[in-house]
Structure formats: structure tokens, C-alpha cells
Write a protein that holds these residues in place. Sequence first.
Motif, PDB file in Angstrom:
ATOM      1  N   UNK A   1       0.788  -1.219   0.000  1.00 33.98           N
ATOM      2  CA  UNK A   1       0.000   0.000   0.000  1.00 33.98           C
ATOM      3  C   UNK A   1       0.825   1.275   0.000  1.00 33.98           C
ATOM      4  N   UNK A   2       2.155   1.150  -0.028  1.00 33.30           N
ATOM      5  CA  UNK A   2       3.027   2.319   0.025  1.00 33.30           C
ATOM      6  C   UNK A   2       3.499   2.738  -1.363  1.00 33.30           C
ATOM      7  N   UNK A   3       3.978   3.975  -1.415  1.00 32.45           N
ATOM      8  CA  UNK A   3       4.536   4.537  -2.652  1.00 32.45           C
ATOM      9  C   UNK A   3       6.040   4.266  -2.647  1.00 32.45           C
ATOM     10  N   UNK A   4       6.485   3.458  -3.611  1.00 29.69           N
ATOM     11  CA  UNK A   4       7.866   2.963  -3.583  1.00 29.69           C
ATOM     12  C   UNK A   4       8.554   3.197  -4.921  1.00 29.69           C
ATOM     13  N   UNK A   5       9.740   3.800  -4.882  1.00 32.63           N
ATOM     14  CA  UNK A   5      10.545   3.879  -6.092  1.00 32.63           C
ATOM     15  C   UNK A   5      11.292   2.567  -6.252  1.00 32.63           C
ATOM     16  N   UNK A   6      11.032   1.887  -7.353  1.00 32.37           N
ATOM     17  CA  UNK A   6      11.669   0.598  -7.624  1.00 32.37           C
ATOM     18  C   UNK A   6      12.830   0.722  -8.608  1.00 32.37           C
ATOM     19  N   UNK A   7      13.265   1.962  -8.884  1.00 31.91           N
ATOM     20  CA  UNK A   7      14.420   2.157  -9.754  1.00 31.91           C
ATOM     21  C   UNK A   7      14.043   2.495 -11.178  1.00 31.91           C
TER      22      UNK A   7
ATOM     23  N   UNK B   1       0.364  -4.602  -5.153  1.00 30.21           N
ATOM     24  CA  UNK B   1       0.437  -4.377  -3.709  1.00 30.21           C
ATOM     25  C   UNK B   1       1.218  -3.133  -3.318  1.00 30.21           C
ATOM     26  N   UNK B   2       2.013  -2.592  -4.230  1.00 30.95           N
ATOM     27  CA  UNK B   2       2.713  -1.336  -3.968  1.00 30.95           C
ATOM     28  C   UNK B   2       2.415  -0.374  -5.106  1.00 30.95           C
ATOM     29  N   UNK B   3       2.499   0.906  -4.809  1.00 23.28           N
ATOM     30  CA  UNK B   3       2.386   1.924  -5.848  1.00 23.28           C
ATOM     31  C   UNK B   3       3.805   2.210  -6.331  1.00 23.28           C
ATOM     32  N   UNK B   4       4.191   1.498  -7.371  1.00 22.84           N
ATOM     33  CA  UNK B   4       5.574   1.565  -7.843  1.00 22.84           C
ATOM     34  C   UNK B   4       5.826   2.821  -8.666  1.00 22.84           C
ATOM     35  N   UNK B   5       6.909   3.491  -8.341  1.00 20.74           N
ATOM     36  CA  UNK B   5       7.382   4.637  -9.105  1.00 20.74           C
ATOM     37  C   UNK B   5       8.719   4.241  -9.728  1.00 20.74           C
ATOM     38  N   UNK B   6       8.795   4.220 -11.055  1.00 17.15           N
ATOM     39  CA  UNK B   6      10.015   3.768 -11.740  1.00 17.15           C
ATOM     40  C   UNK B   6      10.938   4.965 -11.955  1.00 17.15           C
ATOM     41  N   UNK B   7      11.625   5.344 -10.881  1.00 19.35           N
ATOM     42  CA  UNK B   7      12.432   6.558 -10.888  1.00 19.35           C
ATOM     43  C   UNK B   7      13.918   6.241 -10.813  1.00 19.35           C
TER      44      UNK B   7
ATOM     45  N   UNK C   1      14.444   9.685  -7.262  1.00 18.63           N
ATOM     46  CA  UNK C   1      13.968   8.986  -6.064  1.00 18.63           C
ATOM     47  C   UNK C   1      14.325   9.755  -4.805  1.00 18.63           C
ATOM     48  N   UNK C   2      15.554  10.244  -4.749  1.00 21.78           N
ATOM     49  CA  UNK C   2      15.994  11.011  -3.580  1.00 21.78           C
ATOM     50  C   UNK C   2      15.166  12.292  -3.434  1.00 21.78           C
ATOM     51  N   UNK C   3      14.949  12.982  -4.540  1.00 26.29           N
ATOM     52  CA  UNK C   3      14.123  14.201  -4.496  1.00 26.29           C
ATOM     53  C   UNK C   3      12.706  13.887  -4.015  1.00 26.29           C
ATOM     54  N   UNK C   4      12.154  12.759  -4.480  1.00 25.17           N
ATOM     55  CA  UNK C   4      10.794  12.378  -4.081  1.00 25.17           C
ATOM     56  C   UNK C   4      10.727  12.014  -2.603  1.00 25.17           C
ATOM     57  N   UNK C   5      11.780  11.401  -2.082  1.00 21.53           N
ATOM     58  CA  UNK C   5      11.836  11.108  -0.648  1.00 21.53           C
ATOM     59  C   UNK C   5      11.892  12.404   0.161  1.00 21.53           C
ATOM     60  N   UNK C   6      12.684  13.345  -0.309  1.00 19.26           N
ATOM     61  CA  UNK C   6      12.808  14.623   0.396  1.00 19.26           C
ATOM     62  C   UNK C   6      11.480  15.379   0.426  1.00 19.26           C
TER      63      UNK C   6
ATOM     64  N   UNK D   1      26.535   8.185  -3.681  1.00 20.38           N
ATOM     65  CA  UNK D   1      26.382   9.616  -3.438  1.00 20.38           C
ATOM     66  C   UNK D   1      24.954  10.049  -3.194  1.00 20.38           C
ATOM     67  N   UNK D   2      24.019   9.521  -3.961  1.00 19.66           N
ATOM     68  CA  UNK D   2      22.623   9.901  -3.806  1.00 19.66           C
ATOM     69  C   UNK D   2      22.058   9.502  -2.448  1.00 19.66           C
ATOM     70  N   UNK D   3      22.452   8.334  -1.966  1.00 23.75           N
ATOM     71  CA  UNK D   3      21.977   7.884  -0.653  1.00 23.75           C
ATOM     72  C   UNK D   3      22.624   8.707   0.464  1.00 23.75           C
ATOM     73  N   UNK D   4      23.894   9.043   0.284  1.00 18.48           N
ATOM     74  CA  UNK D   4      24.553   9.930   1.238  1.00 18.48           C
ATOM     75  C   UNK D   4      23.806  11.262   1.334  1.00 18.48           C
ATOM     76  N   UNK D   5      23.431  11.806   0.185  1.00 16.97           N
ATOM     77  CA  UNK D   5      22.681  13.061   0.137  1.00 16.97           C
ATOM     78  C   UNK D   5      21.352  12.931   0.878  1.00 16.97           C
ATOM     79  N   UNK D   6      20.673  11.799   0.691  1.00 17.95           N
ATOM     80  CA  UNK D   6      19.381  11.575   1.338  1.00 17.95           C
ATOM     81  C   UNK D   6      19.512  11.613   2.861  1.00 17.95           C
ATOM     82  N   UNK D   7      20.499  10.904   3.389  1.00 19.69           N
ATOM     83  CA  UNK D   7      20.665  10.863   4.836  1.00 19.69           C
ATOM     84  C   UNK D   7      21.197  12.179   5.390  1.00 19.69           C
ATOM     85  N   UNK D   8      22.016  12.870   4.614  1.00 18.03           N
ATOM     86  CA  UNK D   8      22.493  14.179   5.047  1.00 18.03           C
ATOM     87  C   UNK D   8      21.335  15.172   5.140  1.00 18.03           C
ATOM     88  N   UNK D   9      20.415  15.087   4.182  1.00 18.72           N
ATOM     89  CA  UNK D   9      19.294  16.024   4.128  1.00 18.72           C
ATOM     90  C   UNK D   9      18.204  15.717   5.148  1.00 18.72           C
TER      91      UNK D   9
END
Length: 325
Positions: free
Chosen positions: A145-151, A175-181, A186-191, A207-215
Motif C-alpha cells: 500500500x506504500x509509494x515505492x521507487x523501484x528504480x 500491492x505497492x504503488x511503484x514509481x520507476x524513478x 527517487x531522492x528528491x521524491x523522498x525529500x 552519493x545519492x543515498x549519502x545526500x538523502x541521509x544528510x538532508x
Amino acid sequence: MRLRRLPTAAVALVALVSLAACGGQREPSGSGTESGGRLTIATGNTTGVYYQLGGALASVISQKMSGYRATASETGASVQNIQGLVGGNYDIAFSLGDSAADAVNGVNSFKAKQDVVALTRLYNNYTQVAVRTSAGINSIADLKGKRVSTGSPNSGTEVIARRLIEAAGLDPATDVTAQRLGLPESVDAMKSGSIDALVWSGGLPTGGITDLFTSLGKGVKLLPIADLLPKMQEKYGSIYSQAPIPAATYKQPADVATIIVPNVLLVRKDMKDELAEQLTKVVYDNMDALVAVNAAAKGIKLENAEKTDPVPLHPGAKKAIDGLR
């Protein structure tokens, strides 16, 4: 066949050393021969490790292999890279081992066996499932039921994301709302809060995951997913294994147990032996330059170079590896 010309973009190797990264139109691939020419490398998303190391590899090829000029292209990664390699759009391609295995066996994303071979095994990709802390997600099953970026479409990340969701007993289509990002999107959408979770398969650190956790800080966390490994291995074999994402990688409170898969560097089967030998040798002769761009390259080990099964090793690559030992 008319293909695209890829303009180059400078990315730092170390200090003033540039990487060759490109996109857009490019000259026909396959112009590289034993005596010289142009080589193109299929990488991945701009904030991922493939893109960084692909640019570094293009730089060292251009600097160290006389007569050659190499460029690296941003792509959707593994499946797209293999399709482009076989189609003549690229000369060299980064790929996850599971996607490469599908290609040589002609299964899943590939309707026929693909004529690709490996130059070497690379570092391992770590499956990184990041979720918004407020979303109440503590397992892959909780993605229902969640919104998930699957890549990105036709990426190795998308392959693994779908397999993980299925291993958790969910249907990735319903079962998931897949976003093919791609990873940057994906990082921008999480933010922004427009998705609840993202799946990413990449080296450490990405780098992108580092940015996500830093933000987002404590507003985001990594899920442990190693509990799904037995089901993944039962269906897909030992291409998948377990390893921790060290806490220090993204400044997390503890290590996170995850599923890993090796990466391979691919070329077409018809590449000349001498060229394949030169390319393999340039990787191992310039490891310092690769590691300087991303620490994931520390995982590229000569003792593992031939461990590319079920993807065949190019004869020229084997000659290089034997000579380096």
C-alpha cells in the motif's frame, strides 16, 4: 546504423583529473580496434557508483591506452546497458551479476541468449532500501500500500526490487504503488514526501543515498532485508548473498544486514582479444584512480576477477588476469 553522439562532461578524478561522462548524440560504437579508436561505456544514474567509476574508467583509458578515446554515458543501468551493448550503442557496460546472468541465459528481461562476456568481476552491489521513518515501514512486507521507487525502467535495481517484493509475499504490480524513478529523482521524491520508500542497488557509499541521509537525518532509515535471502536464493541461486552495510557508511546507529550481488564489466563476445586484454589490464593497473573517485572500487579484487559465472570470461581478459597474477 545511425547512433547518438555523446558529448563529454568533466567530473573530478582527484583534484584536477577529469572524468569522461556524456549523454546525447554519439558516433557509431565499435570503432575501437587493437590499434586505437573510440570506446563508449554504459554506466548508470548520475548519483550512482556506476556513473562515477565509468567516468573514471573512461579517463584512464583515454590517458593510458595510446590511440584510444573513451567516453561514459549516463543510462538506466544494467538491463538497458546490456541491451545497448548488444545493439551496438556501447562497447563496454557495467551490469549487476543477476541481470548479466539473465542475459546469457535468455530469461526474464531477455527473450533470447545475449552474446555478452565479462572482462572482470567488479565490486559488490548492496541492496539499500531507504524508508521515511514516519511511514511505519519496518520490513519489505510493510511496503504494501506504500509509494515505492523501484528504480529506473530496465535497471538492475528494478529487477532486485521486484524480486524482493515478491519474496516478501507481495505482488509488485498491485500491492505497492511503484514509481520507476532514477536515483536522483527517487531522492528528491523522498525529500518532498511524495514517496515512502526507495530501493537502490549500488556500491558503498552511493552519493545519492549519502545526500538523502544528510538532508533528512533521522527522518529516513535503512531496512534490514537479509531475512529474505533464503527465498531469493531458492528461486535465483547463489548469485545473491548477505553482507552488512556498515553503520559508518551513512552515519547510521548500527550495521544493517542486506542482500548483495556482484557487478561485472561486460563487452560483446566479438571484441578482439588484444583489446579485451588491454582493457582488463588498464582496470587493475589504475586502481588508485578508481578508488579515488569512489571507495566502492576497493572491492575490485584480482583474486575475484574470474568469478563471473555464469557469464563467460572473454579470452583476452583471462590472458590479462593470468599475466597480472
